[in-house]
Design an enzyme around this catalytic site. Sequence first.
Site, PDB file in Angstrom:
ATOM      1  N   VAL A 153       1.531  -1.204  -0.060  1.00 30.42           N
ATOM      2  CA  VAL A 153      -0.246  -0.006   0.311  1.00 30.42           C
ATOM      3  C   VAL A 153       1.243   1.405   0.428  1.00 30.42           C
ATOM      4  CG1 VAL A 153      -1.614   1.483   1.054  1.00 30.42           C
ATOM      5  CG2 VAL A 153      -2.120  -1.625   1.433  1.00 30.42           C
ATOM      6  N   TYR A 154       2.272   1.154   0.683  1.00 28.82           N
ATOM      7  CA  TYR A 154       3.377   2.804   0.306  1.00 28.82           C
ATOM      8  C   TYR A 154       3.150   2.802  -0.823  1.00 28.82           C
ATOM      9  CZ  TYR A 154       7.487   4.800   0.523  1.00 28.82           C
ATOM     10  OH  TYR A 154       7.999   6.016   0.366  1.00 28.82           O
ATOM     11  N   ALA A 155       3.728   1.376  -2.047  1.00 30.31           N
ATOM     12  CA  ALA A 155       4.172   2.156  -3.416  1.00 30.31           C
ATOM     13  C   ALA A 155       2.500   2.468  -3.695  1.00 30.31           C
ATOM     14  CB  ALA A 155       4.741   0.560  -4.112  1.00 30.31           C
ATOM     15  N   THR A 157       0.285   4.800  -2.436  1.00 35.21           N
ATOM     16  CA  THR A 157      -0.076   5.826  -2.009  1.00 35.21           C
ATOM     17  C   THR A 157       0.952   6.834  -2.763  1.00 35.21           C
ATOM     18  OG1 THR A 157       1.032   5.769  -0.315  1.00 35.21           O
ATOM     19  CG2 THR A 157      -0.974   5.177  -0.451  1.00 35.21           C
ATOM     20  N   LYS A 158       2.802   6.206  -3.011  1.00 35.75           N
ATOM     21  CA  LYS A 158       3.063   6.694  -3.900  1.00 35.75           C
ATOM     22  C   LYS A 158       2.857   7.250  -5.179  1.00 35.75           C
ATOM     23  CE  LYS A 158       6.435   8.184   0.099  1.00 35.75           C
ATOM     24  NZ  LYS A 158       5.746   9.579  -0.825  1.00 35.75           N
TER      25      LYS A 158
END
Length: 322
Positions: A153-155, A157-158
């Site tokens: 999910v980090y990726a 959002t980026k």
Amino acid sequence: MKILVTGVAGFIGFHVAEALLKQGMEVVGIDTLNDYYDPSLKAARLTRLEPYPRFRFLNVDVTDPQALQDLVELHSDLEGVIHLAAQAGVRHSLVDPYSYVTSNVMGQVALLEACRHLKKLTHVVYASSSSVYGRNQTVPFRETDRVERPGSVYAVTKRAAELTSESYAYLYGIPQTGLRFFTVYGPWGRPDMAYYGFARAISEGRPVTLYEGKGLSRDFTYIDDIVRGVLKVLGKPPESGMSRIFNLGGDKPERVTRMIALLEQDLGKRVLVERQPRPVADMESTWASLEKVKEFCGWMPEVSFEEGMKEFCLWFRKYHGV
Ligand SMILES: NC(=O)c1ccc[n+]([C@@H]2O[C@H](COP(=O)([O-])OP(=O)(O)OC[C@H]3O[C@@H](n4cnc5c(N)ncnc54)[C@H](O)[C@@H]3O)[C@@H](O)[C@H]2O)c1
């Protein structure tokens, strides 16, 4: 020149702000000082910035449109924005995905909405991440590679933040540059990152965990190289309505085992290694293609992994008194 730095109490934000202040720029820094990792480290970084007369700190959340509106009214002469505030860290995005969507997606939208009101604004430079390359296997990663297979999910959002910037450049003419950072390390670093955690374990005589298989490798990038890249790019805005993206990486992927060997050497202690299966969200290896940024502004990393790790360990020993 007056610059807004978001995430100013964070690892990269602190170093970028200090470099700008040393160059005589005026810096308005914002941060929420959240407790994702020890807030006393964030406070200590701010303590280093406070003596600069051209530095102002405001506790502002980048997801709060009203607070940002008040900020841009108060500082309507801002000419540049360096947006580094985010919920960082791949693994934690499996634990609390919502905080990533809030800070990294809502934060990007709210910040750019506020930027629309800055009449003198020439450039927004924002942090993206090597994580957007996700499950791609072909290295080095190029900016033209497809980025539709995020591994966390980090990726997600980026990548969403990059797309938000692309649309705000098109809709409102805000010139923007996204920088995909690759595993940034150095003094005043982030305690949630592996090199820092390993240094802690080594200095406390605890074992470190290595993942099974052929071993992870990372394109480690020293903080001074990142700061030089951010400032160089900031000074070369694209035309109104344009947005673009560059990788900033170390150009030399290093195995995690090599990182441990350097830490052992620089901290003067041996370490016990435990083996575990690799967490699914962790990419196996990262490596930045630097052709695009090199051609654009001549940026290349200058600090070797050996030198950088030595500098980190010197700082670590002093800061933690070990
Ligand atoms: N360090 C790396 O290796 C790396 C790699 C790729 C991308 N990045 C990106 O670079 C940027 C800076 O990373 P860092 O390593 O300095 O991380 P960091 O966590 O040290 O700094 C981020 C700062 O943002 C602040 N923050 C978080 N949410 C906020 C919000 N809603 N409003 C205001 N402030 C908020 C935090 O308190 C923190 O001080 C981030 O966007 C991160 O995703 C970092």
